[in-house]
Structure formats: C-alpha cells, structure tokens
Design a protein around this motif. Structure first.
Motif, short mmCIF file in Angstrom:
data_model
loop_
_atom_site.label_atom_id
_atom_site.label_comp_id
_atom_site.label_asym_id
_atom_site.label_seq_id
_atom_site.Cartn_x
_atom_site.Cartn_y
_atom_site.Cartn_z
N PRO A 1 -32.31 31.95 2.46
CA PRO A 1 -31.43 30.79 3.35
C PRO A 1 -31.14 30.07 3.90
N MET A 2 -30.72 29.04 4.92
CA MET A 2 -30.79 27.97 5.27
C MET A 2 -29.69 26.95 5.62
N VAL A 3 -29.38 26.75 6.67
CA VAL A 3 -27.85 26.08 7.11
C VAL A 3 -28.23 25.53 8.57
N THR A 4 -28.03 23.71 7.95
CA THR A 4 -28.37 22.06 9.07
C THR A 4 -26.58 21.86 9.31
N LYS A 5 -27.25 21.55 10.53
CA LYS A 5 -26.35 21.00 11.00
C LYS A 5 -26.62 19.54 11.71
N GLY A 6 -26.40 18.26 11.75
CA GLY A 6 -26.62 17.07 12.43
C GLY A 6 -28.02 16.79 12.62
N ASP A 7 -28.64 16.26 12.47
CA ASP A 7 -29.93 15.66 12.48
C ASP A 7 -31.32 16.62 13.01
N ASP A 8 -30.73 17.67 13.92
CA ASP A 8 -31.77 18.29 14.62
C ASP A 8 -31.47 20.13 14.01
N GLU A 9 -30.28 20.13 14.79
CA GLU A 9 -29.83 21.73 14.54
C GLU A 9 -29.99 22.51 12.52
N ALA B 1 -31.38 26.39 10.59
CA ALA B 1 -31.48 28.20 11.48
C ALA B 1 -31.55 28.38 9.70
N LEU B 2 -33.39 29.41 9.74
CA LEU B 2 -33.67 29.81 8.31
C LEU B 2 -34.73 30.98 9.24
N PRO B 3 -34.50 31.98 8.34
CA PRO B 3 -34.85 33.40 8.39
C PRO B 3 -36.35 33.44 8.73
N LYS B 4 -37.23 33.63 8.95
CA LYS B 4 -39.31 32.93 8.56
C LYS B 4 -39.73 33.39 7.69
N THR B 5 -39.51 34.46 6.85
CA THR B 5 -39.64 35.12 5.60
C THR B 5 -38.67 34.94 4.17
N PRO C 1 -30.11 15.54 4.15
CA PRO C 1 -28.35 15.75 4.49
C PRO C 1 -28.68 16.50 5.79
N ARG C 2 -27.25 15.59 6.66
CA ARG C 2 -27.03 16.65 8.06
C ARG C 2 -26.42 17.51 7.91
N ASP C 3 -25.61 18.20 7.08
CA ASP C 3 -24.92 19.47 6.65
C ASP C 3 -25.06 20.10 5.63
N PHE C 4 -26.37 21.62 5.61
CA PHE C 4 -26.29 22.45 4.48
C PHE C 4 -26.79 22.87 4.54
N ILE C 5 -25.96 24.12 3.76
CA ILE C 5 -25.89 25.47 3.94
C ILE C 5 -26.59 26.38 2.42
N GLY C 6 -26.79 26.92 2.29
CA GLY C 6 -27.97 27.83 0.98
C GLY C 6 -29.17 27.86 0.92
N VAL C 7 -29.89 27.18 0.01
CA VAL C 7 -31.36 28.11 -0.39
C VAL C 7 -32.49 26.59 -0.01
N ALA C 8 -32.61 27.55 0.70
CA ALA C 8 -34.11 27.37 0.50
C ALA C 8 -35.39 27.17 0.03
N ILE C 9 -36.06 26.75 -0.30
CA ILE C 9 -37.45 26.94 -1.42
C ILE C 9 -38.81 26.16 -0.94
N GLY C 10 -39.59 26.81 -0.42
CA GLY C 10 -40.73 26.57 0.49
C GLY C 10 -41.18 27.01 1.09
N GLY C 11 -42.26 27.13 1.39
CA GLY C 11 -43.26 28.09 3.13
C GLY C 11 -44.64 27.47 2.40
N PRO C 12 -44.89 27.98 3.37
CA PRO C 12 -46.59 27.73 3.23
C PRO C 12 -47.31 28.17 2.41
N THR C 13 -48.97 27.26 2.67
CA THR C 13 -49.43 27.41 1.57
C THR C 13 -49.98 28.99 1.54
N ARG C 14 -49.77 29.84 2.06
CA ARG C 14 -50.52 31.12 1.92
C ARG C 14 -50.31 32.06 1.25
N VAL C 15 -48.22 31.72 1.78
CA VAL C 15 -47.36 32.33 1.08
C VAL C 15 -47.68 31.78 -0.61
N GLY C 16 -46.74 31.00 -0.75
CA GLY C 16 -46.14 29.81 -1.53
C GLY C 16 -44.99 29.44 -2.08
#
Length: 480
Positions: free
Chosen positions: A387-395, A397-401, A367-382
């Motif tokens: 929280p994540m916000v996206t805008k357009g195709d490239d912008e 933001a979400l915390p590292k952990t 989705p070009r525009d989204f605000i909510g929860v992103a569920i995923g991550g690296p294999t070593r963590v699970g």
C-alpha cells in the motif's frame, strides 16, 4: 430555467427533511470491469512505438577456428547483443537443485565491447520468464562498456530473488570501474555447497589473470544464501551463455577449458550444445520507454479473453485509467480483482489505484496525489505488493515490506481497502495478495489538506528504469 427530474425533487425533499442531499450525492459506489471489450479508458503515453528500431544481431555459439582464449583453435562464443528477446547457447545438463553441489571452472576473454552491453554465463534453466537476468540461475553477470567489463556473481532463485557479490568493486552512483580488459585471458572457478552456512547454502568464486596491485577486483569471494532463499528453490538444467534481456549494446565474448560438475570440454570439436536464437537478426521494438499497455486481448490473469495490462517501463509518466472522480481521503475506497506478473526486470515499478489526472504533464515524475498499490522493490526481493499514499511532489508513505508478487505467470487474487476512520481518524489502508496482507497507517501530514483523486487505473511512476509485464482482470473498484 433548469428543469428538475423526479430524482432531483427527491434530493430536494431529502435536503429539506434531513439536510443530507450532498452526502447522498457524494456517496461513492463500486464499479465492475471485466474488459471483455475495450472500456475506452483514458490513455496517456501508454502506446509508444520506436520511430527507428535497431537491427539486432546475435552471432555466438561454437567457434571452431578462433583461439582468442589461447591454445589450439576451437572455443565457444561470439557476438552477444543485449536485447529483450531471449538468446542462449548452452550444454544440456542433468537437472540439479539447491540441494545439490555445483561446480564449474574455465577461462574467458573479451575481444570487443560497446556501451550498455551485458551477458550471463553459468547455470540456468531453459524455461525462462521475461526477466532481464535469468531466474533459476547461478553464475557470472558481465556489464560492459567500451573500455572493459564489470562482473558480479549472483544466484537468482525461482521467485526471482537475488543474492550475490560484485567481483569488480562497485559503489552505486559513485564508483563503477570496468577493470576486466579486452584481450586478456581470465581464469575462474565457481562452486556451490548446499550444506555450508549451517545448511543454508553458500557459493564461492575465484578469478585470476588480473593485476592485484592495480585492478579494483575482489577474489576470492563467498556468499551465504539469505534465510529462506534456499527454501524458495531453484532448478538448473543448462550451463552456458545467455544474453541480458534489456535493450542495449553488444560484446564479443569467448570461453574455453571448461569443466562443469563432472564433465569437461576443450572445444576441439563441436560440443553439440543447445542454441536458442543465438544465430539471428531482427528489429528491436522493446526499447527503453516504449510503453505498451492498456486494454489487451489476452487472458494471462485467467478467465475470458480481455484484460488490462502489458509492458510498463519506469519512464516518462504514462497511464491507462478510468475517470472516477472526484474522490478524496475522507471517503472509503476499495478495489479487488486478479493480477499476474509475467515478467519483471530489476529497477522496475508500476502503480495501481486512484490518482489525480493533473499528473498527466509529461514533465512530472509521478502523480502528485495517489493512493493504491505500489509494485516494486529491491533486486534481492523482487516486487513487493505494498500500500502507498503520495501527496504533492515530496510526501509519501509506504511500509518497508509486504507480500511479494513473483514473475511466475500465475494469477493471484488481490484487494486494497482504505478506511478513513481507522488510525484515530487519520486513515489506514490494507493490501491483500492471496492470503498475505500489508497495512499502512496514513500519517497525519498526508491527511491534512485536500487530495483530489479523479482516475483509477495503471500508471508508470515516471522514473528512469526498466520494465514489468503485468495484467489485471475482473476489477471491482470505488468510483463516483
């Protein structure tokens, strides 16, 4: 002439007196959904049935007449297919944990392999969640192609956190050789010491039978368990062969001269190991991209029958969502409920929250525009719950952990709250999973311009990968 209801007259009166009718009309409200019946949400690509399901065959176990690994007839192995359905052939062991020493050694060979094949060989627990690699495991992960095999040695704890090392050298996206040759005998050792690494635990592995001058293979190797990994725990009560649980190809693998802890097998007679779906055939329906989520007559998340969820692949965009808009980032947004992760493969993601319905074009990756929860991550963590916000195709933001949602089949409470006035007026969002939280301060560039949010629900991020099995219930969320 358009008629005006009493409510409309009231709005006109408020407009004249306070000049605020548009603000009152725009005030979002909280909506509740417990999924006790099908809510009729919008469905896009969320139910995909394979047109031509493949017939999968598992045919491995005790092999009394073969001697592919050398010596006298008698070994274990056969043809193992990579498929979502769990299959194994394994010795029943006294239960061990990460506080116990573990040791194993033996010899193996491959006689045949197809593309995208894979198996696990080592210690594991017979009680498994729906993950591609077995949790509560320590052993060899083989990844096969037509000409040969790759090998990594990994430990995966009870929380589906992984640590390990590639024995066959590996550079993601650049160098993925398959130096383990068909028909060659390899000998190996695997040892785990809970007291090494200053008590944090360490496992070591050796491999022989390859050409050290030509083959891109590292041996010996040692892996220190990461901080906190041992504390999460793991229990092992089996040792043997397990299929990789994702649709793919098949390989023929054989093993002999095996020693596990204090016990040895030469397989001259039937070892009477435990078999689970290791001699069977069936139609494979859970193929990559076969989305199967939406309203579900189940109650994995707790409560009464009826919830939202299912199998979501990181594949072509798919969604199941309520029509809630228009909303934007100038308004406060809230959502809460219960969630359970019943299965999760590496390289899998899913998103839950508010997004723009224009993203339903199957050509878009997300989705070009989204605000909510992103569920995923690296294999070593699970799987982080962030929280994540996206805008357009490239912008984006979400915390590292953030909090980690484990595929343990246990229901958890969750919430997300976005405050447009926080962070000096740029907005901030906090996600909570049980008692853990993660906060994202929205960057100024994501608040500039207008974001249109007109759906609330579950969707696939739309990038090639694997699957999660996740369920939500008793939702409360901001809607218009």
């Amino acid at each position: 002439m358009r008629s005006i209801s009493p409510a409309g007259l009231t709005a006109i009166w408020f407009t004249g007196v306070f000049g605020a009718a548009s603000l009152l009309a725009a005030t979002p409200e909280l909506k509740n959904e417990n999924f006790d019946h099908d809510p009729g949400w919008e469905e896009i690509n969320n139910r995909i049935v394979p047109e031509h399901p493949r017939t999968m065959v598992q045919d491995f176990g005790f092999s009394p007449t073969t001697k592919f690994t050398g010596g006298k007839p008698g070994e274990i192995g056969g043809r193992v297919s990579r498929t979502a359905r769990l299959a194994y052939y394994a010795a029943n062991l006294p239960t061990r944990t990460l506080n116990d020493k573990l040791s194993a050694s033996g010899a193996f060979t491959f006689t045949d392999s197809t593309a995208s094949s894979g198996i696990f060989v080592g210690f594991f627990n017979d009680q498994q969640t729906e993950t591609a690699r077995p949790t509560n495991s320590l052993g060899m992960n083989f990844d096969g192609e037509r000409r040969g095999e790759r090998l990594a040695v990994r430990m995966i704890n009870a929380n589906n956190e992984s640590c390990g090392h590639f024995v066959t050298q590996f550079i993601p996206g650049k160098f993925r050789p398959t130096p383990l040759q068909l028909g060659r005998r390899y000998e190996w050792t695997l040892n785990y010491d809970p007291d090494a690494n200053n008590g944090g635990g360490q496992f070591t592995y050796t491999l022989s039978g390859f050409d050290r001058d030509k083959d891109p293979i590292d041996s010996p190797i040692s892996v220190d368990l990461p901080p906190g990994f041992k504390k999460a725990g793991a229990t092992f009560n089996r040792f043997g062969i397990v299929n990789t649980r994702k649709a793919g190809g098949s390989l023929a693998f054989y093993m002999n001269d095996l020693a596990v802890n204090d016990q040895k097998w030469d397989f001259s007679t039937d070892p009477q190991w435990d078999g689970h779906d290791n001699r069977t055939s069936f139609s494979e329906m859970e193929t990559p991209g076969a989305q199967d989520f939406g309203h579900s007559q189940t109650n994995f998340a707790g409560g009464k029958i009826g919830e939202l969820g299912g199998t979501i692949w990181r594949s072509t965009f798919a969604s199941y969502a309520d029509r809630v808009g228009p909303l934007n980032l100038s308004q406060p947004l809230k959502a809460s409920g219960r969630v359970v992760l019943t299965g999760a493969d590496p390289d899998s993601d899913v998103c839950m929250g508010w997004f723009h319905s224009g993203a339903q074009n199957g050509e878009k990756k997300s989705p070009r525009d989204f605000i909510g929860v992103a569920i995923g991550g690296p294999t070593r963590v699970g799987h982080y719950f962030r929280p994540m916000v996206t805008k357009g195709d490239d912008e984006r933001a979400l915390p590292k952990t953030g909090p980690v949602l484990h595929p343990d089949g246990k229901p958890h409470t969750w919430s997300v709250a976005y405050d447009p006035a926080a962070n000096s007026g740029h907005g901030a969002m906090t996600v909570k999973l049980d008692d853990e939280t993660a906060t994202l301060e929205v960057p100024e560039n994501l608040r500039s311009g207008e974001m249109q949010l007109d759906r609330f629900g579950l969707f696939s991020p739309g990038i090639g990968g694997a699957k999660v099995k996740i369920y939500f219930d008793d939702l409360e969320y901001t809607a218009k």
